[in-house]
Design a protein around this motif. Structure first.
Motif, short mmCIF file in Angstrom:
data_model
loop_
_atom_site.label_atom_id
_atom_site.label_comp_id
_atom_site.label_asym_id
_atom_site.label_seq_id
_atom_site.Cartn_x
_atom_site.Cartn_y
_atom_site.Cartn_z
N ASP A 165 -9.58 4.52 -11.78
CA ASP A 165 -8.84 3.74 -12.83
C ASP A 165 -8.09 2.67 -12.81
OD1 ASP A 165 -8.43 6.45 -14.32
OD2 ASP A 165 -6.16 6.63 -12.98
N GLY A 166 -9.69 1.93 -12.15
CA GLY A 166 -9.67 0.49 -11.69
C GLY A 166 -9.03 -0.15 -11.15
N VAL A 167 -8.80 1.31 -10.03
CA VAL A 167 -7.78 0.43 -8.54
C VAL A 167 -8.77 1.47 -7.65
CG1 VAL A 167 -5.95 0.50 -7.31
CG2 VAL A 167 -6.04 0.72 -9.97
N VAL A 168 -8.58 -0.02 -6.25
CA VAL A 168 -9.96 0.63 -5.07
C VAL A 168 -8.87 1.72 -4.48
CG1 VAL A 168 -11.17 -0.61 -3.51
CG2 VAL A 168 -10.97 -1.77 -4.96
N ASP A 169 -9.72 2.72 -4.11
CA ASP A 169 -9.38 3.38 -2.88
C ASP A 169 -8.97 3.03 -1.52
OD1 ASP A 169 -8.41 5.41 -1.44
OD2 ASP A 169 -9.07 6.78 -3.36
N THR A 170 -8.30 2.76 -0.80
CA THR A 170 -9.09 1.94 0.15
C THR A 170 -8.93 3.10 0.73
OG1 THR A 170 -7.21 -0.16 -0.45
CG2 THR A 170 -8.93 0.62 1.72
N GLY A 171 -8.44 3.53 1.42
CA GLY A 171 -8.19 5.17 2.49
C GLY A 171 -9.18 6.11 2.48
N ALA A 172 -10.07 6.06 0.42
CA ALA A 172 -11.21 7.32 1.02
C ALA A 172 -12.45 6.43 1.21
CB ALA A 172 -11.77 7.45 -0.62
N MET A 173 -12.39 4.87 1.28
CA MET A 173 -13.73 4.00 2.12
C MET A 173 -13.89 4.59 3.67
SD MET A 173 -13.65 0.59 0.06
CE MET A 173 -13.62 0.25 -1.70
N ARG A 174 -11.94 4.79 4.02
CA ARG A 174 -11.84 4.88 5.61
C ARG A 174 -12.45 3.46 5.80
NH1 ARG A 174 -13.78 10.04 8.65
NH2 ARG A 174 -12.00 9.65 9.15
N PRO A 175 -12.23 2.79 5.94
CA PRO A 175 -11.76 1.14 6.69
C PRO A 175 -11.26 1.49 8.55
CG PRO A 175 -10.26 0.49 5.49
CD PRO A 175 -11.09 2.74 4.59
N ILE A 176 -12.43 1.31 9.33
CA ILE A 176 -11.77 0.74 10.92
C ILE A 176 -10.80 -0.18 10.96
CG2 ILE A 176 -13.94 2.74 11.34
CD1 ILE A 176 -15.34 -0.05 12.68
N LEU A 177 -10.29 -0.24 11.97
CA LEU A 177 -8.97 -1.52 12.03
C LEU A 177 -8.67 -1.75 13.58
CD1 LEU A 177 -6.50 0.42 9.96
CD2 LEU A 177 -8.21 -1.85 9.17
N ARG A 178 -9.01 -2.56 14.24
CA ARG A 178 -9.34 -2.50 15.67
C ARG A 178 -7.50 -3.00 16.14
NH1 ARG A 178 -10.30 -2.86 20.28
NH2 ARG A 178 -11.93 -3.96 21.35
#
Length: 204
Positions: A165-178
């Protein structure tokens, strides 16, 4: 426990564990000769909106920084759990001119508004024009050994699969964090929560 930055006293700097988890800027940059560098930076973040700006910090004058300055552009590729081994591989100190893309088995894809390519396997990439490099001069006035590289965002690529719905699903991308020492975290969709800010508390 009190950790003194001069005398230390722990096997790993706790700052990296406390200012954490930190987003990773997977920076691709190109020099005037057309050589490309790709490397991960855990001192990375968005620093302004209107105009949108991001930064990454380099320990020493490494290729990503010098290429960004020389070419005037760089790309911040999203580092994800699926790409964690490739992200780590691109931190290897390869000879200048050897492709980190090839070394890590990644696909360079043309960017839209800048010369450095983005990582084709990454679900998102932030194209930037270099604005300035700030030497981080220590309190004692000695020469800076770390440098803050600032870029203005000119275009953003997002895989359509991660737009809802026009919003980025950040969690679904599973970015890694240091985090500290050798640790990383991931952002997961099930950990997401929303909060409405108080009236007048700022924009989205």
């Amino acid at each position: 426990m009190h950790y003194d930055s001069e005398t230390r006293g722990l096997p790993h700097n706790p700052l990296k564990a406390l200012v954490a988890p930190r987003p990773i800027g997977w920076i691709s940059a190109m020099n005037k000769a057309g050589q490309v560098n790709l490397a991960p930076y855990s001192y990375f973040n968005a620093v302004a909106a209107g105009p949108d700006m991001v930064m990454f910090s380099s320990s020493g004058r490494k290729d990503a920084m010098t290429f960004a300055e020389e070419g005037g552009e760089f790309v911040c590729n999203l580092a994800t759990y699926a790409l964690r081994e490739a992200v780590n591989a691109t931190s290897a100190p390869l000879p200048r001119g050897q492709s980190e893309f090839g070394f890590a088995g990644l696909t360079p894809v043309p960017s839209r508004k800048v010369r450095p390519p983005r990582v084709g396997e990454s679900p998102a990439a932030i194209e930037c024009k270099w604005v300035q490099t700030v030497p981080l001069t220590p309190l004692d006035g000695s020469d800076a050994t770390h440098f803050l590289v600032i870029g203005q965002v000119v275009s953003i690529y997002i895989d359509d699969a991660f737009l809802v719905d026009g919003v980025v699903d950040t969690g679904a991308m599973r970015p890694i964090l240091r985090a500290g020492a050798f640790d990383y975290f991931t952002a997961e969709p099930e950990t997401r929560f929303s909060l409405e800010r108080p009236a007048g508390a700022g924009g989205r």
